[in-house]
Design an enzyme around this catalytic site. Structure first.
Site, short mmCIF file in Angstrom:
data_model
loop_
_atom_site.label_atom_id
_atom_site.label_comp_id
_atom_site.label_asym_id
_atom_site.label_seq_id
_atom_site.Cartn_x
_atom_site.Cartn_y
_atom_site.Cartn_z
N LYS A 43 9.40 1.08 41.49
CA LYS A 43 10.51 0.40 40.81
C LYS A 43 11.39 1.44 40.13
O LYS A 43 10.89 2.42 39.56
CB LYS A 43 9.92 -0.59 39.81
N SER A 118 11.18 -9.11 37.43
CA SER A 118 12.25 -8.16 37.67
C SER A 118 11.95 -7.14 38.77
O SER A 118 12.84 -6.41 39.21
CB SER A 118 12.55 -7.40 36.36
N SER A 142 6.94 -9.89 35.69
CA SER A 142 7.81 -9.15 36.60
C SER A 142 7.13 -8.55 37.82
O SER A 142 7.81 -8.10 38.74
CB SER A 142 8.56 -8.05 35.84
#
Length: 414
Positions: A43, A118, A142
């Protein structure tokens, strides 16, 4: 490692922010290791030295990481190849991953639906075969929401279990970093490297699993409810016991987490909110601003309720080994179909936030298919430090199911 097909699929799904040059993606001193040759994307709020680390934000469009995050260092030492940084909701704030300065990630099962957030790019990249394993971060859901929306397996580890150095924060009390992969076995192998420990022997023998109903709300999509119930039924057939132990204080847990997270966000981004608020993505700005009205007294009260919840969960795990719940109460939402930003976030995260208030691990995994054709995910939760219990349970389940082996219409052929 990076074929034209991989690049094409990644571009189609908008899942990669930066491709990592080979000299930055490997440890040249490592000839082999437990993750030798495994392709890993991280990420884009997790730093890879020498590579852009944008956090999905215009503010950090030119920000280059000076060093690897601790988790990236551990992966490289195990022989893994860091191939890419992956798209995300800006500053890891959001459940749809559409509020990124790089544009929204696309769900490989259906381009008209959200990939979760996310860590949306992480879930998409694993589901589509762009990487073997992805790292995400999880504060309120997330990792687990993208795992559920994309039909993969993802772990939110116990709070404080892994080193968060080199990861841009959301809320220090709740932030975790963890792996997403197709199978629980590969999540386990990656987690062992991140934890710098040998993989625990999987537990044998029956486990006691709580199936609380309702959990937070009884407003759960019938197909989701049936899929989780069927998963519980299979686990019972495999010799585990299913009990209806309730989860105390879960109904208010989301508000407690929201209070603490948004207070932290407003503090972290105070200067940006004051000086250049227009550079935020609108959905990010709307959510971060929620923290501006939270008082010190509200934070103190929320911390007290956090401690009460964690104490109650320690009591629950004296009588059961794990708790099984849906990952989301709804089908994977359509893009733009969820109403206002905050309301959509609350609904999608309604069942993940309580397990963020808990300090133990939660593993999300696919357990069925909705009539819409989208994956259905469940969560398995255990006591602090009991990741091994979750791996044993999930791997036993996945030995007898193939939900985790399904591939979306858009994927890399391997």
């Amino acid at each position: 490692m990076r074929s034209a097909e991989i690049v094409s699929v990644a571009d189609q799904l908008n899942t990669v922010i930066s491709w990592v040059p080979e000299q930055f993606g490997i440890d040249s001193k490592v000839a082999s290791g437990p993750l030798s040759g495994v392709r890993i994307g991280v990420k884009d709020n997790i730093e890879v030295g020498g590579v852009l680390s944008t956090c999905g934000s215009e503010y950090f469009a030119d920000r280059v990481a000076s060093a690897d995050a601790a988790c990236v260092t551990a992966l490289k030492k195990a022989g893994a190849v860091i191939t890419s940084t992956l798209n995300l909701a800006e500053f890891a704030v959001g459940v749809t991953s559409q509020n990124s300065a790089s544009g929204g990630s696309v769900n490989p099962w259906d381009a008209s639906r959200v990939p979760g957030g996310s860590s949306g790019g992480s879930g998409v990249a694993v589901a589509a075969g762009v990487v073997d394993v992805a790292l995400g971060t999880d504060t309120g859901g997330s990792i687990r929401l993208p795992a559920a929306c994309c039909g993969v397996t993802g772990l939110r580890p116990s709070v404080g279990m892994l080193d968060m150095t080199g990861i841009f924060p959301v809320s220090a009390d709740f932030d975790t970093v963890g792996p997403l992969a197709r199978s629980a076995a590969q999540v386990r192998e990656t987690f062992a490297v991140l934890a710098e420990a040998d993989p625990e022997p999987l537990r044998t023998g029956p486990l006691r699993i709580a199936l609380p109903w309702p959990f937070v709300t009884d407003e759960v999509d019938p197909a989701v409810r049936d899929a989780v119930g069927a998963a519980a039924g299979l686990l019972r057939q495999l010799g585990h016991s299913i009990v209806e132990t309730p989860v105390p204080l879960s109904e208010t847990a989301q508000d407690v987490v929201y209070t603490l997270i948004y207070s932290d966000l407003a503090t972290t981004h105070a200067e940006r909110l004051r000086d250049e608020p227009s550079r935020f993505q609108p959905a990010t700005r709307e959510r971060i601003r929620l923290g501006l009205s939270i008082s010190d007294e509200q934070v103190v009260g929320a911390l007290r309720r956090r401690d009460e919840f964690r104490s109650a969960m320690r009591d629950v795990f004296t009588s059961v080994d794990a708790v099984l719940t849906p990952a989301m109460p709804v089908d994977v939402p359509l893009l733009g179909g969820g109403g206002a930003v905050v309301e959509q976030a609350r609904r999608m995260g309604q069942l993940t936030y309580p397990w963020s208030l808990h300090d133990g691990p939660t593993l999300a995994l696919p357990v069925g298919v909705h009539p819409s054709g989208m994956p259905i995910g469940a969560q398995m939760t255990a006591a602090h430090g009991a990741e091994g219990t979750l791996f044993a349970l999930a791997e036993h389940f996945q030995e007898h199911t193939d939900w985790h082996l399904r591939r979306p219409p858009v994927h890399v052929d391997v």
